[in-house]
Design a protein around this motif. Structure first.
Motif, PDB file in Angstrom:
ATOM      1  N   ARG A   1       0.830  -1.213   0.000  1.00 34.72           N
ATOM      2  CA  ARG A   1       0.000   0.000   0.000  1.00 34.72           C
ATOM      3  C   ARG A   1       0.861   1.258   0.000  1.00 34.72           C
ATOM      4  NH1 ARG A   1      -5.429  -1.560   3.624  1.00 34.72           N
ATOM      5  NH2 ARG A   1      -6.118  -3.168   2.148  1.00 34.72           N
ATOM      6  N   ILE A   2       1.979   1.211   0.696  1.00 30.12           N
ATOM      7  CA  ILE A   2       2.890   2.353   0.706  1.00 30.12           C
ATOM      8  C   ILE A   2       3.503   2.557  -0.679  1.00 30.12           C
ATOM      9  CG2 ILE A   2       5.124   3.159   1.578  1.00 30.12           C
ATOM     10  CD1 ILE A   2       4.338   1.923   4.284  1.00 30.12           C
ATOM     11  N   ILE A   3       3.934   1.471  -1.313  1.00 30.62           N
ATOM     12  CA  ILE A   3       4.517   1.582  -2.653  1.00 30.62           C
ATOM     13  C   ILE A   3       3.474   2.068  -3.647  1.00 30.62           C
ATOM     14  CG2 ILE A   3       5.511   0.243  -4.560  1.00 30.62           C
ATOM     15  CD1 ILE A   3       6.857  -1.513  -2.403  1.00 30.62           C
ATOM     16  N   TRP A   4       2.249   1.579  -3.495  1.00 30.50           N
ATOM     17  CA  TRP A   4       1.160   1.970  -4.406  1.00 30.50           C
ATOM     18  C   TRP A   4       0.877   3.464  -4.317  1.00 30.50           C
ATOM     19  CZ3 TRP A   4      -3.760   4.064  -3.930  1.00 30.50           C
ATOM     20  CH2 TRP A   4      -4.606   3.934  -5.035  1.00 30.50           C
ATOM     21  N   ILE A   5       0.702   3.989  -3.109  1.00 30.68           N
ATOM     22  CA  ILE A   5       0.369   5.403  -2.967  1.00 30.68           C
ATOM     23  C   ILE A   5       1.547   6.278  -3.396  1.00 30.68           C
ATOM     24  CG2 ILE A   5       1.024   5.534  -0.518  1.00 30.68           C
ATOM     25  CD1 ILE A   5      -1.846   7.430  -2.275  1.00 30.68           C
TER      26      ILE A   5
END
Length: 273
Positions: free
Chosen positions: A75-79
């Motif tokens: 989720r961190i990489i996605w955002i």
């Protein structure tokens, strides 16, 4: 403890990666769409297309899949990748001459923007500090982000401020055939302040800092890769030797990746739903 699945990550990402792949492939193999650009700006457009196709598309696809299953690091990489996507496609929409992909650029920008809005609307109240163990390198990461923001601020000011004082136009803007430098505009107004805010919030151990700091490191990694890619294309198409700068940005990318891995390593693993 279990994490919630959220298929919205996939719903936003699938059309975005399809459209990025289409526009990037078109830009790389049919460069006549950039016929109105100067040689330098054309090189930068093609370099960005290469970076989008070979880094952004895989990063978004993989991170969206795992983020939809509740994996925190994904989720961190996605955002972080989506934030970078907004940056790139603002430039495509406002600083590339009109071509038949204009509406595609607008759709990608819109979907990326609304995906980020969705994320913060639904996950703003998450206790991101609890995602990490006590071993997370808070101080080192925060200081690193401050240094990166400071370096880029001084670098851009060295180009734009003397020209503004002298009431002239920076050489880079003239060479690229632009009205202003879109990178400077975006960095001054949004991205560098956000990086500074992220660093300060992390150093103060504010819960949102534990999301924003690694998010901005992802942004830095992708942005550095973009710069390296467009420098390679520029070297191929012009007589400019960018080898020293490629080495600098390559080193910076590796350092950023190291800090991201250090933070990701300390994320508490939770089982999936």
């Amino acid at each position: 403890m279990r994490t919630k699945t959220d298929r919205a990550f996939l719903y936003f990402t699938v059309p975005i990666v399809i459209l990025i792949a289409i526009s990037s492939i078109t830009g790389i193999w049919h460069q006549e769409i950039y016929a109105k650009e100067t040689a330098d700006w054309l090189s930068q457009c093609v370099g960005q297309d290469i970076s989008n196709l070979f880094l952004v598309v895989p990063a978004l696809t993989l991170s969206a899949f795992f983020a939809s299953r509740g994996i925190r690091s994904a989720r961190i990489i996605w955002i972080g990748t989506m934030i970078t996507n907004i940056y790139s496609y603002v430039i495509y929409c406002f600083s590339v001459h009109f071509n038949f992909l204009f509406h595609v650029y607008c759709i990608i920008l819109g979907l990326s923007l609304y995906s980020v809005i969705y994320f913060f609307f639904h996950y703003m109240k998450e206790d991101y500090k609890s995602w990490y163990t006590e071993k997370v390198p808070v101080k080192a990461t925060g200081i690193f982000l401050l240094v990166i923001a400071g370096i880029f601020l001084l670098l851009w000011l060295s180009q734009s401020l003397p020209a503004a004082i002298a009431r002239t136009v920076p050489e880079t803007i003239i060479k690229d055939g632009l009205f202003t430098n879109p990178v400077h505009a975006l960095d001054y107004s949004f991205y560098l302040p956000l990086m500074f805010i992220s660093a300060v919030m992390l150093l103060k151990r504010k819960t949102l800092g534990y999301l924003l700091a690694p998010m901005m490191i992802v942004f830095a990694i992708i942005t550095n890769f973009n710069i390296i890619s467009l420098m390679f294309v520029t070297m191929k198409k012009t007589s400019v030797d960018s080898t020293p700068m490629i080495a600098v940005f390559g080193t910076l990318t590796i350092i950023c990746l190291g800090f991201l891995l250090l933070m990701q390593k300390e994320i508490v693993k939770l089982s999936e739903k």
